[in-house]
Design an enzyme around this catalytic site. Structure first.
Site: not given
Ligand code: KIV
Length: 272
Positions: A52-53, A91, A121, A123, A190
């Site tokens: 989600d980055s 994510d 994924k 969190e 992280e």
């Molecule tokens: O969203 C992302 O890119 C991440 C990584 C930094 C692990 O969760």
């Protein structure tokens, strides 16, 4: 420990667990679009994270919070079309799994069905236990994410190193154990102290993939735009830059602009 490096035609969640058992480090990078994912996959990366980055690097938001489930599915399906070998993990974005476990399952199913990805994924730890359990029961592989969890940035207040104090470190260790017991196939840690990450990696049988968590874990993940030097204003200590693409691209584009202005481009050979 001697390393047994096995050849894999297609990486699965089982391959990652096997790599940990064999002492082979796992390589993971983010990608959000077809062209980048094709390059990353062809370079034999083990796993691609559609993080989600994307909210930051693709859309220019300050945090990962604004990106929607539909937008994540769009990015993920582009990556899936490019990935021939890598495991594709996506994510679940903020706001699509926190309300209740049924909503979490519905979001996970949409990602798997509409993008063709291989895993999701999430969190968090004990707070999202029910959701993780329900998603896993539906046969969807889940990767956890502990330590600095960017979806909670407004609770933390800063992007500094997490779990330096004993209480937070203990909760992280308990959460890692819990995610393993629930059936997650791997966990991202992280920005936490390397010593704590090592302890966690040694205490669970599933792979621990670090970002800013030192070298004594089972694999590493970075945001591809950061390691290629496209995001030149971002330089945390954990980041190793393998290229300075921001400067390379700026120079190339400036040269193109100059060539168009000076009528150097296109020349006769570049014309029909
Ligand atoms: O969203 C992302 O890119 C991440 C990584 C930094 C692990 O969760």
């Amino acid at each position: 420990m001697s390393v047994v490096k096995k050849e894999y035609k297609r990486i699965t969640v089982k391959s990652l667990v096997e790599m940990k058992q064999n002492g082979e480090k796992i390589s993971m990078l983010t990608a959000y679009d077809y062209s980048m994912a094709k390059i990353v996959d062809a370079a034999n990366i083990d796993a691609i994270l559609v993080g989600d980055s994307a909210s930051n690097v693709m859309a220019g938001h300050e945090t990962t919070l604004p990106i929607t489930l539909d937008q994540m599915i769009y990015h993920a399906s582009s990556v899936v079309r490019a990935a021939k070998r890598a495991l594709v993990v996506v994510d679940i974005p903020f706001g699509s799994y926190q309300s209740d476990s049924k909503e979490a399952l519905r979001s996970a199913i949409r990602i798997m069905k509409e993008s063709g990805a291989h895993a999701i994924k999430v969190e968090g730890g004990s707070e999202i236990k029910e959701s993780v359990g329900r998603i896993l029961q539906a046969g969807i592989p889940v990767m956890g994410h502990l330590g600095l969890t960017p979806q909670s940035i407004y609770k933390f207040g800063t992007y500094t190193v997490r779990a330096k104090e004993e209480e937070e470190a203990q909760k992280l260790k308990d959460d890692a154990k819990l995610l393993e017991e629930l059936g997650c196939f791997a966990i991202v840690l992280e920005k936490i102290p390397a010593k704590l990450a090592k302890e966690v990696a040694e205490s669970v049988s599933i792979p621990i993939i670090g970002i800013g968590a030192g070298g004594h874990v089972d694999g590493q993940v970075l945001v591809v735009h950061d390691m290629l030097g496209m995001t030149h204003e971002f330089h945390p200590r954990f980041l190793r830059r393998y290229l300075n693409l921001y400067d390379e691209m700026s120079n190339a584009i400036s040269q193109y602009v100059a060539d168009v202005k000076s009528k150097d481009f296109p020349n006769d050979e570049e014309s029909y």
